[in-house]
Design an enzyme around this catalytic site. Structure first.
Site, PDB file in Angstrom:
ATOM      1  N   HIS A  37       0.768  -1.242   0.000  1.00 20.39           N
ATOM      2  CA  HIS A  37       0.000   0.000   0.000  1.00 20.39           C
ATOM      3  C   HIS A  37       0.803   1.297   0.000  1.00 20.39           C
ATOM      4  O   HIS A  37       0.195   2.364  -0.013  1.00 20.39           O
ATOM      5  CB  HIS A  37      -0.934   0.021   1.219  1.00 20.39           C
ATOM      6  CG  HIS A  37      -1.917  -1.090   1.230  1.00 20.39           C
ATOM      7  ND1 HIS A  37      -2.915  -1.221   0.285  1.00 20.39           N
ATOM      8  CD2 HIS A  37      -2.056  -2.152   2.061  1.00 20.39           C
ATOM      9  CE1 HIS A  37      -3.627  -2.294   0.543  1.00 20.39           C
ATOM     10  NE2 HIS A  37      -3.122  -2.886   1.615  1.00 20.39           N
ATOM     11  N   HIS A 138      -2.891  -3.019   8.310  1.00 19.27           N
ATOM     12  CA  HIS A 138      -4.053  -3.291   7.461  1.00 19.27           C
ATOM     13  C   HIS A 138      -4.636  -1.966   6.995  1.00 19.27           C
ATOM     14  O   HIS A 138      -4.777  -1.032   7.785  1.00 19.27           O
ATOM     15  CB  HIS A 138      -5.107  -4.078   8.251  1.00 19.27           C
ATOM     16  CG  HIS A 138      -6.423  -4.179   7.551  1.00 19.27           C
ATOM     17  ND1 HIS A 138      -6.625  -5.006   6.473  1.00 19.27           N
ATOM     18  CD2 HIS A 138      -7.601  -3.535   7.766  1.00 19.27           C
ATOM     19  CE1 HIS A 138      -7.880  -4.868   6.061  1.00 19.27           C
ATOM     20  NE2 HIS A 138      -8.485  -3.985   6.831  1.00 19.27           N
TER      21      HIS A 138
END
Length: 146
Positions: A37, A138
């Site tokens: 990410h 996450h």
């Protein structure tokens, strides 16, 4: 006294032996988060950017439906897990106090098999992360879905 000192040293040494794998595991999950990410200085932020970056990061076998890349300073992303740049959000999540530049890559077509084609959406928004031991592990991408 000698027996007590020996027991203390044994417990202390066992404690040292157990701590590093736990820390290593936390760092591993954080590194995985960054690999999936984080892209500090993206080039293009268009469909081609999504396709090449997803492929380079091994997120295309099978094709991933959606993936968001966060751009900017890694320290600011980490700070979401504390009070410096984050607030509690929902259950066990944190939302950033400040927006981040992001590129969201959405799979075009329905096949999970390569070659994967993605549509890029650029934006600036607050992000939601799950944290463990002060590190983001996450990214909640449900807020990026159309």
């Amino acid at each position: 006294m000698v027996m007590g000192l020996g027991l203390f040293l044994l417990v202390f040494m066992l404690g040292l032996g157990l701590t590093p794998p736990t820390l290593a595991q936390d760092n591993s999950r954080y590194r995985d988060f960054l690999a999936k990410h984080y892209d500090a200085t993206p080039q293009g932020r268009n469909d081609r950017y999504c396709e090449s970056t997803m492929r380079r990061r091994h997120l295309t076998s099978p094709c991933k439906d959606i993936n968001t890349f966060i751009h900017g300073n890694r320290h600011h992303i980490k700070a979401i897990c504390g009070d410096e740049n984050g607030n509690p959000y929902g259950e066990n999540l944190r939302i950033s106090k400040s927006p981040f530049q992001v590129t969201t890559c959405n799979l075009r077509g329905g096949s999970p098999r390569p070659p994967c084609q993605y549509r890029a959406t650029r934006g600036s928004r607050n992000i939601v992360v799950g944290c463990e031991n002060g590190l983001p592990v996450h990214l909640d991408e449900s807020i990026f879905r159309p």
